[in-house]
Design a protein around this motif. Structure first.
Motif, PDB file in Angstrom:
ATOM      1  N   GLU A   1       0.829  -1.201   0.000  1.00  0.00           N
ATOM      2  CA  GLU A   1       0.000   0.000   0.000  1.00  0.00           C
ATOM      3  C   GLU A   1       0.867   1.256   0.000  1.00  0.00           C
ATOM      4  OE1 GLU A   1      -2.744  -0.228   3.213  1.00  0.00           O
ATOM      5  OE2 GLU A   1      -3.845  -1.929   2.361  1.00  0.00           O
ATOM      6  N   ALA A   2       1.995   1.221   0.689  1.00  0.00           N
ATOM      7  CA  ALA A   2       2.892   2.378   0.663  1.00  0.00           C
ATOM      8  C   ALA A   2       3.460   2.591  -0.735  1.00  0.00           C
ATOM      9  CB  ALA A   2       4.020   2.188   1.674  1.00  0.00           C
ATOM     10  N   LEU A   3       3.845   1.507  -1.388  1.00  0.00           N
ATOM     11  CA  LEU A   3       4.408   1.619  -2.735  1.00  0.00           C
ATOM     12  C   LEU A   3       3.361   2.011  -3.763  1.00  0.00           C
ATOM     13  CD1 LEU A   3       6.757  -1.483  -2.637  1.00  0.00           C
ATOM     14  CD2 LEU A   3       7.466   0.901  -2.781  1.00  0.00           C
ATOM     15  N   SER A   4       2.097   1.694  -3.491  1.00  0.00           N
ATOM     16  CA  SER A   4       1.053   2.085  -4.435  1.00  0.00           C
ATOM     17  C   SER A   4       0.924   3.600  -4.521  1.00  0.00           C
ATOM     18  CB  SER A   4      -0.296   1.477  -4.024  1.00  0.00           C
ATOM     19  OG  SER A   4      -0.798   2.112  -2.854  1.00  0.00           O
ATOM     20  N   GLY A   5       1.444   4.300  -3.526  1.00  0.00           N
ATOM     21  CA  GLY A   5       1.395   5.753  -3.545  1.00  0.00           C
ATOM     22  C   GLY A   5       2.579   6.408  -4.217  1.00  0.00           C
ATOM     23  N   THR A   6       3.471   5.614  -4.825  1.00  0.00           N
ATOM     24  CA  THR A   6       4.646   6.203  -5.480  1.00  0.00           C
ATOM     25  C   THR A   6       4.260   6.733  -6.855  1.00  0.00           C
ATOM     26  OG1 THR A   6       5.277   4.015  -6.297  1.00  0.00           O
ATOM     27  CG2 THR A   6       6.305   4.766  -4.256  1.00  0.00           C
ATOM     28  N   ARG A   7       3.378   7.704  -6.861  1.00  0.00           N
ATOM     29  CA  ARG A   7       2.934   8.305  -8.119  1.00  0.00           C
ATOM     30  C   ARG A   7       4.010   9.246  -8.654  1.00  0.00           C
ATOM     31  NH1 ARG A   7      -1.164   7.601  -4.748  1.00  0.00           N
ATOM     32  NH2 ARG A   7      -3.204   6.927  -5.497  1.00  0.00           N
ATOM     33  N   ALA A   8       4.010   9.410  -9.943  1.00  0.00           N
ATOM     34  CA  ALA A   8       4.923  10.363 -10.556  1.00  0.00           C
ATOM     35  C   ALA A   8       4.648  11.756 -10.006  1.00  0.00           C
ATOM     36  CB  ALA A   8       4.747  10.350 -12.071  1.00  0.00           C
ATOM     37  N   GLY A   9       5.700  12.475  -9.690  1.00  0.00           N
ATOM     38  CA  GLY A   9       5.561  13.823  -9.148  1.00  0.00           C
ATOM     39  C   GLY A   9       5.622  13.882  -7.648  1.00  0.00           C
ATOM     40  N   ALA A  10       5.537  12.714  -6.973  1.00  0.00           N
ATOM     41  CA  ALA A  10       5.567  12.711  -5.510  1.00  0.00           C
ATOM     42  C   ALA A  10       6.967  12.995  -5.002  1.00  0.00           C
ATOM     43  CB  ALA A  10       5.096  11.358  -4.982  1.00  0.00           C
ATOM     44  N   GLN A  11       7.041  13.655  -3.862  1.00  0.00           N
ATOM     45  CA  GLN A  11       8.321  13.923  -3.229  1.00  0.00           C
ATOM     46  C   GLN A  11       8.677  12.751  -2.329  1.00  0.00           C
ATOM     47  OE1 GLN A  11      10.295  16.420  -3.747  1.00  0.00           O
ATOM     48  NE2 GLN A  11       8.999  17.844  -4.884  1.00  0.00           N
ATOM     49  N   ALA A  12       9.948  12.382  -2.306  1.00  0.00           N
ATOM     50  CA  ALA A  12      10.430  11.334  -1.416  1.00  0.00           C
ATOM     51  C   ALA A  12      11.525  11.910  -0.553  1.00  0.00           C
ATOM     52  CB  ALA A  12      10.941  10.132  -2.220  1.00  0.00           C
ATOM     53  N   GLY A  13      12.106  11.069   0.289  1.00  0.00           N
ATOM     54  CA  GLY A  13      13.246  11.493   1.095  1.00  0.00           C
ATOM     55  C   GLY A  13      12.861  11.788   2.523  1.00  0.00           C
ATOM     56  N   MET A  14      13.847  12.221   3.302  1.00  0.00           N
ATOM     57  CA  MET A  14      13.670  12.405   4.729  1.00  0.00           C
ATOM     58  C   MET A  14      12.608  13.438   5.104  1.00  0.00           C
ATOM     59  SD  MET A  14      15.528  10.175   6.004  1.00  0.00           S
ATOM     60  CE  MET A  14      15.254  10.708   7.687  1.00  0.00           C
ATOM     61  N   PRO A  15      12.367  14.503   4.315  1.00  0.00           N
ATOM     62  CA  PRO A  15      11.359  15.469   4.741  1.00  0.00           C
ATOM     63  C   PRO A  15       9.946  14.909   4.791  1.00  0.00           C
ATOM     64  CG  PRO A  15      12.825  16.435   3.113  1.00  0.00           C
ATOM     65  CD  PRO A  15      13.103  14.977   3.150  1.00  0.00           C
ATOM     66  N   VAL A  16       9.670  13.765   4.146  1.00  0.00           N
ATOM     67  CA  VAL A  16       8.325  13.219   4.148  1.00  0.00           C
ATOM     68  C   VAL A  16       7.935  12.809   5.552  1.00  0.00           C
ATOM     69  CG1 VAL A  16       6.878  11.365   3.277  1.00  0.00           C
ATOM     70  CG2 VAL A  16       8.539  12.443   1.780  1.00  0.00           C
ATOM     71  N   GLU A  17       6.792  13.236   6.016  1.00  0.00           N
ATOM     72  CA  GLU A  17       6.341  12.931   7.361  1.00  0.00           C
ATOM     73  C   GLU A  17       5.788  11.509   7.417  1.00  0.00           C
ATOM     74  OE1 GLU A  17       6.694  14.806   9.981  1.00  0.00           O
ATOM     75  OE2 GLU A  17       7.664  16.364   8.828  1.00  0.00           O
ATOM     76  N   SER A  18       5.693  10.975   8.644  1.00  0.00           N
ATOM     77  CA  SER A  18       5.081   9.675   8.842  1.00  0.00           C
ATOM     78  C   SER A  18       3.626   9.741   8.410  1.00  0.00           C
ATOM     79  CB  SER A  18       5.175   9.281  10.320  1.00  0.00           C
ATOM     80  OG  SER A  18       4.474   8.086  10.543  1.00  0.00           O
ATOM     81  N   HIS A  19       3.185   8.683   7.746  1.00  0.00           N
ATOM     82  CA  HIS A  19       1.828   8.698   7.226  1.00  0.00           C
ATOM     83  C   HIS A  19       1.289   7.286   7.176  1.00  0.00           C
ATOM     84  CE1 HIS A  19       4.511   7.903   3.850  1.00  0.00           C
ATOM     85  NE2 HIS A  19       3.523   7.207   3.346  1.00  0.00           N
ATOM     86  N   SER A  20      -0.013   7.202   7.006  1.00  0.00           N
ATOM     87  CA  SER A  20      -0.641   5.912   6.771  1.00  0.00           C
ATOM     88  C   SER A  20      -0.108   5.361   5.465  1.00  0.00           C
ATOM     89  CB  SER A  20      -2.156   6.070   6.676  1.00  0.00           C
ATOM     90  OG  SER A  20      -2.744   4.896   6.149  1.00  0.00           O
ATOM     91  N   PRO A  21       0.116   4.037   5.375  1.00  0.00           N
ATOM     92  CA  PRO A  21       0.714   3.509   4.159  1.00  0.00           C
ATOM     93  C   PRO A  21      -0.189   3.552   2.945  1.00  0.00           C
ATOM     94  CG  PRO A  21       0.100   1.739   5.632  1.00  0.00           C
ATOM     95  CD  PRO A  21      -0.088   3.020   6.388  1.00  0.00           C
ATOM     96  N   LYS A  22      -1.395   4.051   3.070  1.00  0.00           N
ATOM     97  CA  LYS A  22      -2.280   4.102   1.909  1.00  0.00           C
ATOM     98  C   LYS A  22      -1.704   4.982   0.811  1.00  0.00           C
ATOM     99  CE  LYS A  22      -5.751   1.595   3.405  1.00  0.00           C
ATOM    100  NZ  LYS A  22      -6.170   0.381   2.711  1.00  0.00           N
ATOM    101  N   VAL A  23      -1.369   6.229   1.149  1.00  0.00           N
ATOM    102  CA  VAL A  23      -0.884   7.202   0.161  1.00  0.00           C
ATOM    103  C   VAL A  23       0.073   8.145   0.868  1.00  0.00           C
ATOM    104  CG1 VAL A  23      -1.541   8.994  -1.473  1.00  0.00           C
ATOM    105  CG2 VAL A  23      -3.087   7.103  -1.071  1.00  0.00           C
TER     106      VAL A  23
END
Length: 591
Positions: A325-347
């Protein structure tokens, strides 16, 4: 030869064969003892890759003088006292074999001092022969010196590798420790020179350590996950599929704080990445799995490298679904890396929620959305799907993939984003969009079953027949209707309709094999996905097809709203971003 008891020294040396494989094994055991003693700082001094000297100093609770001789006896420990304690181990060490085993194959010295003691005390052990406790200058905590490892076991010493190799094994284990315990400061020196320092920070949750241990490139390409349910919690970092490795050298799993290797979890991770990773590549991750200590057996390996879960199927399914479910949110244009806050693995938090899925669709190739329906060849008829549009953006807000500018050689779309330039492989992106739509339609319709005109008999082993009989309901849900027709035979009556033209017998054997080893399987879904991926590939827009700007923009918007659109069906990236600063550097602007 008559039966007789072995001497204690020989018994300890035999135990050392299980516990002490190389200098890194000694470092591991001593550092784990220091952590169990409550150390906040650990200093490790090495000489000749640990073969000549391993010295581990900590500022933990210390050991009483009277307990030092007991500490180097076999099966002496302060960490468990009963079977109930063994079934719920919460410490890293507990067997009581490490110190006597190490002392039996080295020149060993331990010195310790508790808070409030007037002085420290030391004990020398030479090849398993225990000396007398004597006063010694020692700050609070414990210092253990291991000199001339395997000096009295020449055969074992000859198996040691080169100094650089042995040091590399120690550094790798300490990297694992650094990821697991960011609150503890660790200093390492080698041959009298400082080698590495991991600063302790009790306020940090591994963030800075992630950079120290695995580098900035890893930290720039990770997704933060934190999910709990069914008495389990999985948190940590998984790398974006675009950041992958040629080997499994950046895969770290911690179960209740203990660094372990587990085939069950590794299999779940591979399955979660199977739809987005290029063939032959390996994902990177740092994962922490927490569960009731009574639900995991840590006493299955002499060096505690492995564990056994009471409910391995639950653990496998939890890890797989969380990461999938976490990987399903790897849409083009999404930011990755350490600044990303903890989130539900949905998106990921930076991406808006998808609109509701559309209704069921016939299992055939669908044409593209209305904006670029003309991109499909007429040979692929089918119902059109409504456009999935993002929520309306604010005035002047630029979408994540920006606005299309032009095509490059009929292969790439060039778009201007808020950060700079976005380049999109239009075939790869369109392929993923079509693939995800086909999967959604198939999932909505459920598994269609095709009965066989003539039931097919399959020869299997007794174990396979037993599993097939026991898991008949699971197999039926996957589209296989079968009965056991003998001790080593099955009668197959129906198969999944979409896969009826494939080698269903081989597929069924693979499914049963997975149920035997892991308690569950995704073979049918994987075979289905492979077929749907081929269909989507044939339907995707081809290279050198000229697109209008509105058609290119429509494709960008679809990418932003499609799951896993950062990679095509084969794991290749679908887009790349180049920031203005990077582009300026190409032309030496500002210099």
């Amino acid at each position: 030869m008559t039966i007789r008891l072995l001497p204690d020294v020989l018994v300890n040396q035999i135990a050392a064969g299980e516990v002490v494989e190389r200098p890194a094994s000694v470092v591991k055991e001593l550092v784990e003892n220091a952590l169990d003693a409550g150390a906040s700082r650990i200093d490790i001094d090495l000489e000749e890759g640990g073969a000549r000297l391993i010295r581990v100093r900590d500022d933990g609770g210390g050991i009483a003088a009277a307990e030092l001789p007991v500490a180097v006896q076999r099966h002496a420990t302060s960490k468990i006292a009963s079977l109930e304690d063994l079934e719920a181990v919460a410490t890293l060490g507990f067997r009581g074999e490490a110190l006597p085993s190490i002392a039996s194959v080295s020149r060993f010295r331990i010195a310790s001092r508790r808070n409030g003691d007037d002085n420290g005390n030391a004990l020398q052990v030479e090849g398993g022969r225990v000396g007398e406790v004597a006063p010694s200058a020692q700050p609070q905590g414990t210092t253990v010196e291991v000199r001339e490892l395997f000096y009295n076991v020449p055969a074992r010493r000859r198996f040691l590798r080169a100094e650089r190799t042995e040091l590399g094994h120690i550094e790798e284990w300490l990297r694992t420790l650094a990821l697991a315990r960011p609150d503890v400061e660790v200093r390492i020196s080698h041959n009298g020179k400082p080698l590495r320092r991991y600063r302790g920070d009790s306020a940090s949750e591994t963030g800075a350590r992630l950079v120290d241990a695995l580098g900035e490139e890893f930290s720039r390409n990770v997704l933060r996950i934190d999910h709990a349910g069914a008495g389990l919690r999985l948190h940590g970092w998984i790398a974006q599929p675009s950041y992958n490795r040629a080997s499994a050298d950046q895969q770290y799993l911690f179960v209740n704080g203990r660094g372990v290797r587990d085939r069950n979890v590794a299999h779940a991770v591979r399955q979660a990445y199977s739809d987005v990773l290029f063939h032959g590549r390996h994902p990177a991750y740092v994962l922490f799995l927490e569960l009731d200590p009574r639900a995991v057996d840590v006493n299955v390996h002499p060096a505690k490298h492995e564990v056994r879960f009471r409910d391995s199927r639950l653990v496998h399914d939890f890890v797989y679904r969380t990461l999938q479910e976490a990987l399903s949110g790897t849409r083009a244009g999404a930011q990755a890396g350490m600044p990303v806050e903890s989130h539900s693995p949905k998106v990921p938090a930076s991406i808006p929620n998808l609109p509701p899925r559309q209704g069921d669709m016939a299992l055939k190739l669908a044409e593209a959305p209305a904006q670029y329906a003309a991109l499909y060849a007429p040979a692929h008829p089918g119902p059109s799907l409504p456009v999935l549009s993002l929520p309306a953006a604010g005035e002047g807000k630029v979408p994540p993939l920006g606005h299309a500018l032009a095509q490059l050689h009929g292969i790439y779309i060039l778009a201007e984003s808020a950060e700079g330039l976005v380049v999109v492989d239009m075939h790869a992106a369109h392929e993923r969009i079509g693939y995800e739509k086909l999967k959604a339609a198939h999932d909505g319709a459920g598994v269609r079953v095709q009965p066989l005109l003539v039931p097919q008999s399959l020869a299997v082993s007794v174990r396979e027949a037993e599993v097939a009989e026991r898991e008949a309901a699971t197999l039926a849900a996957l589209g296989f209707e079968l009965t056991r027709s003998g001790p080593q035979s099955l009668l197959l009556r129906s198969v999944p309709a979409l896969l009826a033209d494939t080698d269903v017998a081989a597929l069924l054997r693979d499914v049963i094999g997975d149920l035997l080893e892991h308690g569950q399987t995704r073979r049918v879904e994987e075979a289905r996905d492979e077929l749907l991926a081929t269909m989507a590939c044939h339907a995707a827009v081809r290279a050198h097809r000229r697109l209008t700007v509105p058609e290119m923009d429509a494709l960008l918007r679809e990418m932003e709203s499609t799951e896993r659109s950062g990679q095509c069906n084969h794991g290749r990236p679908t887009w790349a971003r180049f920031g203005l600063a990077e582009i300026d550097a190409w032309f030496l602007r500002g210099r």
